[in-house]
Design an enzyme around this catalytic site. Structure first.
Site, mmCIF file in Angstrom:
data_model
loop_
_atom_site.group_PDB
_atom_site.id
_atom_site.type_symbol
_atom_site.label_atom_id
_atom_site.label_comp_id
_atom_site.label_asym_id
_atom_site.label_seq_id
_atom_site.Cartn_x
_atom_site.Cartn_y
_atom_site.Cartn_z
ATOM 1 N N GLU A 1 -70.516 13.104 -60.395
ATOM 2 C CA GLU A 1 -71.488 12.087 -59.977
ATOM 3 C C GLU A 1 -71.370 11.727 -58.494
ATOM 4 O O GLU A 1 -72.357 11.364 -57.858
ATOM 5 C CB GLU A 1 -71.342 10.826 -60.820
ATOM 6 C CG GLU A 1 -71.766 10.981 -62.278
ATOM 7 C CD GLU A 1 -70.632 11.437 -63.188
ATOM 8 O OE1 GLU A 1 -69.573 11.855 -62.680
ATOM 9 O OE2 GLU A 1 -70.798 11.370 -64.428
ATOM 10 N N PHE B 1 -67.427 0.726 -75.154
ATOM 11 C CA PHE B 1 -67.146 2.075 -74.673
ATOM 12 C C PHE B 1 -68.028 2.393 -73.464
ATOM 13 O O PHE B 1 -69.239 2.212 -73.509
ATOM 14 C CB PHE B 1 -67.396 3.098 -75.795
ATOM 15 C CG PHE B 1 -67.236 4.521 -75.349
ATOM 16 C CD1 PHE B 1 -65.990 5.007 -74.973
ATOM 17 C CD2 PHE B 1 -68.331 5.368 -75.271
ATOM 18 C CE1 PHE B 1 -65.838 6.320 -74.531
ATOM 19 C CE2 PHE B 1 -68.190 6.678 -74.841
ATOM 20 C CZ PHE B 1 -66.936 7.159 -74.473
ATOM 21 N N GLN B 2 -67.416 2.869 -72.415
ATOM 22 C CA GLN B 2 -68.079 3.209 -71.151
ATOM 23 C C GLN B 2 -68.864 2.033 -70.573
ATOM 24 O O GLN B 2 -69.897 2.232 -69.921
ATOM 25 C CB GLN B 2 -68.971 4.452 -71.307
ATOM 26 C CG GLN B 2 -68.151 5.720 -71.538
ATOM 27 C CD GLN B 2 -68.921 7.006 -71.361
ATOM 28 O OE1 GLN B 2 -70.132 7.050 -71.569
ATOM 29 N NE2 GLN B 2 -68.234 8.072 -70.988
ATOM 30 N N LYS C 1 -79.166 0.434 -72.147
ATOM 31 C CA LYS C 1 -79.745 1.484 -72.989
ATOM 32 C C LYS C 1 -80.831 0.933 -73.914
ATOM 33 O O LYS C 1 -81.841 1.603 -74.164
ATOM 34 C CB LYS C 1 -78.636 2.144 -73.821
ATOM 35 C CG LYS C 1 -79.084 3.400 -74.545
ATOM 36 C CD LYS C 1 -77.912 4.137 -75.167
ATOM 37 C CE LYS C 1 -78.376 5.452 -75.794
ATOM 38 N NZ LYS C 1 -77.242 6.206 -76.369
ATOM 39 N N MET D 1 -56.733 16.253 -38.837
ATOM 40 C CA MET D 1 -56.840 15.055 -38.010
ATOM 41 C C MET D 1 -55.645 14.136 -38.221
ATOM 42 O O MET D 1 -55.119 13.543 -37.270
ATOM 43 C CB MET D 1 -58.153 14.316 -38.308
ATOM 44 C CG MET D 1 -58.433 13.148 -37.376
ATOM 45 S SD MET D 1 -58.549 13.639 -35.644
ATOM 46 C CE MET D 1 -60.309 13.969 -35.493
#
Lengths: 550, 92
Positions: A47, A109-110, A159, A461
């Site tokens: 993602e 959940f999630q 949802k 760097m």
């Protein structure tokens, strides 16, 4: 019609052609609705890459980039990309699935409070409460993302709302956007300072490109004959080969650029924000200069440096109003002489590839319309120093957040914006590993992105800073156990080859540019190659260190 | 150290007050007092806030003024300087 279909219809209405995303549980209704849409969904492999690809798409095209992920870890994986867009003022709309409203606040959940997590790194955010408000929320999100000083906007969609059936009604008429013009008083005072100045320098930032004020800037510079310097994001706002271009300013800026700013008696800051990488030690920055600060975001004016002439408003009007003829010929000649005396030297000892020279040659061969997406580190600074740009949208670089792993997803986004353009990702062996999985995205869509991977077997760097400012006490910068990048790329469907001798550079560039599909050039460089010049920590831009590199 | 008393009219939307407080904290202003009352129609919050910082008040004022949910913001004490008023009106 369901809420998810409202969302997709509203996105179509905003002209969205591409969404970068990754599906999951809470966002599934939207993925279902996308099947029936003309919007193209690009499946990335993480993602974070979705958010960074949307960012790259937006920077290259000037349109709003869109990314999407599910709730919980899908949403948190977007956060770095959202923060990246925030820091560089890039218009992105991020859509996240959320658990159903009856589960919100129950540690389901999630479930994660992505609205709360992203508050400090978004321009605005919405939690959708009813399906009926979705069309207006989407319209507002796009308006906010692109208006004034652009930035990312989050839409968090539970949802159950996505599955709710409701009627679709929305009329966006009359909801246009207006950016305020500068006041006459502020312009009058700025003109007075300009006319009194003997040593003015224009300090050009990324805001110019975002405001579509490139033509107005060119007219302002050529009418006034004021020499100009650019920030990392301002490069290309006027051709970097323009006679009055002194180059990038700041920590790794050109000597002529930094010296001119330090000697100036008037700094015209145009769409820039006095970032510490540009100014060095702030109280030693342009010590003799008064400041005219032009910005669409009034909050930037006076934030770090007092502006004698604050000019808040859209840059196009401001620059038009300030274009006047000045009598500064002795100063102009002095600046051009400094520039001539401090040109880059591309002769380097040894037979290994010299990255600045590689990039200079690549820039000459790739043409003026190529797009370069960098990662973060030494190679990023070499690109800024040695590539030629004629438009800031050609140079995709993570300026504010400095996100390693930005380059490859950004290149993917840019290639979708301009399928026929030459898109080059310049990366390092540290950065490439941050989003290496996106080689699979290159293969899936057969994107002809050209990856130039400079490999010094180190976090270059950080190694350079430890060498110069930490008495060579090297800590966790060794990457000598890197994989064979050419083999990795091959296994993921890219053409790849290795370049480790200077005499092979021209042939390698030919091969890179001739490739029809995704290609990687694995370029081995000396581990102790450094970026010069450099302004050390806590130093002013007058105190640049320079040294011949290996 | 500057002490500022501010008044804001904030749209009563998701997270609006948290956003105001988050900006205040991130810009390094310490919160001494805050009160928020919904307007009779419930559409807005009237917010009063007292903060303290080394930084100039106009830097917070202009950051708050550009929040989408903030429709009005002003410094009540000390009296707004001409410069603060200018910045606020431009950012609103």
């Amino acid at each position: 019609m369901k809420g998810a279909q409202f969302l997709v219809k509203a996105l179509e209405r905003e002209g969205v052609e591409v969404i970068f995303g990754y599906p999951g549980g809470a966002i599934m209704p939207v993925y279902d609705a996308l099947i029936d849409s003309k919007i193209r969904h690009i499946l990335v492999r993480h993602e974070q890459a979705a958010a960074l690809a949307a960012d790259g798409y937006a920077r290259a095209s000037g349109k709003v980039g869109v990314c999407m992920a599910t709730s919980g870890p899908g949403a948190t994986n977007l956060v770095t990309g959202i923060a990246n867009a925030y820091m560089d003022s890039v218009p992105v709309v991020a859509i996240t699935g959320q658990v159903a409203t009856n589960l919100m606040g129950t540690d389901a959940f999630q479930e994660v409070d992505i609205f709360g997590i992203t508050l400090p790194v978004v321009k605005h955010s919405f939690l959708v409460r009813t399906a009926a408000e979705l069309p207006e929320i989407v319209h507002e999100a796009f308006r906010i993302a692109r208006s004034g000083r652009p930035g990312p906007v989050l839409i968090d969609l539970p949802k159950d709302i996505a599955n709710t059936v409701a009627g679709y009604e929305f009329d966006a008429n009359g909801k246009g956007e207006v950016t305020a013009a500068p006041s006459n008083e502020s312009i009058a005072y700025a003109l007075e300072l300009l006319r009194k100045s003997e040593r003015p320098v224009a300090y050009v930032g990324g805001g110019v490109g975002m405001a579509n004020a490139l033509a107005e800037l060119k007219t302002f510079i050529e009418t006034t004959s004021i020499p100009f310097v650019a920030t990392l994001k301002g490069l290309g706002s006027i051709s970097t080969k323009h006679e009055l271009a002194l180059g990038m300013m700041g920590m790794h800026g050109m000597k002529a650029a930094n010296h001119a700013v330090q000697e100036s008696d008037l700094l015209i800051c145009i769409g820039a924000r006095f970032d510490d990488r540009a100014t060095g030690r702030l109280n030693g920055f342009a010590p003799h200069a008064k400041v005219i600060h032009l910005d669409v975001d009034a909050a930037e004016i006076g934030k770090l440096r007092h502006a004698e002439a604050p000019v808040a408003g859209n840059l196009r009007d401001s620059l038009k109003a300030l274009a006047c003829q000045l009598n500064i010929e002795p100063w102009r000649r002095k600046c051009l002489a400094m520039k001539e005396a401090t040109q880059w030297d591309y002769d380097a000892p040894g037979s290994q590839v010299y990255a600045p020279d590689f990039l200079r040659r690549l820039s000459e061969r790739a043409g003026e319309n190529c797009i370069v997406a960098c990662d973060v580190g030494q190679h990023q600074m070499w690109v800024a120093q040695h590539f030629h740009f004629t438009n800031p949208a050609q140079h995709l670089t993570s300026g504010g957040l400095g996100t390693m792993g930005f380059g490859l997803p950004a290149a993917i986004g840019a290639q979708f914006a301009f399928p026929d353009a030459t898109v080059i990702n310049v990366s390092g062996d540290g950065s490439i590993m941050m989003n290496l999985q996106e080689f699979a995205t290159l293969r899936r869509y057969e994107l002809p992105v050209k990856v130039v991977l400079f490999d010094n077997s180190a976090l270059g760097m950080v190694r350079q800073w430890q060498e110069l400012f930490h008495d060579r006490r090297y800590s966790e910068v060794d990457l000598s156990d890197n994989p064979d990048f050419a083999l990795v790329a091959q296994s993921m469907g890219l053409t790849s080859f290795r370049v480790d001798r200077r005499q092979d550079v021209d042939g390698a560039i030919d091969q890179l540019l001739a490739a029809r599909g995704p290609v990687l050039a694995h370029v081995i460089i000396h581990q102790e190659a450094n970026v010069w010049p450099i302004v050390g920590p806590g130093k002013s831009n007058s105190e640049m260190m320079d040294e011949v590199t290996l | 150290m500057n002490t500022l008393k501010l008044r804001m009219r904030v749209r009563h939307s998701e997270g609006a007050l948290v956003r105001v407080l988050s900006v205040t904290r991130r810009r390094r202003f310490d919160l001494l007092h805050v009160s928020a009352d919904a307007t009779p129609d419930g559409a807005f919050l009237e917010v009063q806030m007292t903060v303290q910082a080394e930084r100039a008040g106009h830097t917070l004022l202009s950051q708050l003024a550009k929040l989408e949910d903030v429709s009005e913001v002003e410094i009540l004490e000390p009296a707004e300087t001409e410069r603060d008023a200018q910045v606020a009106s431009l950012g609103a």
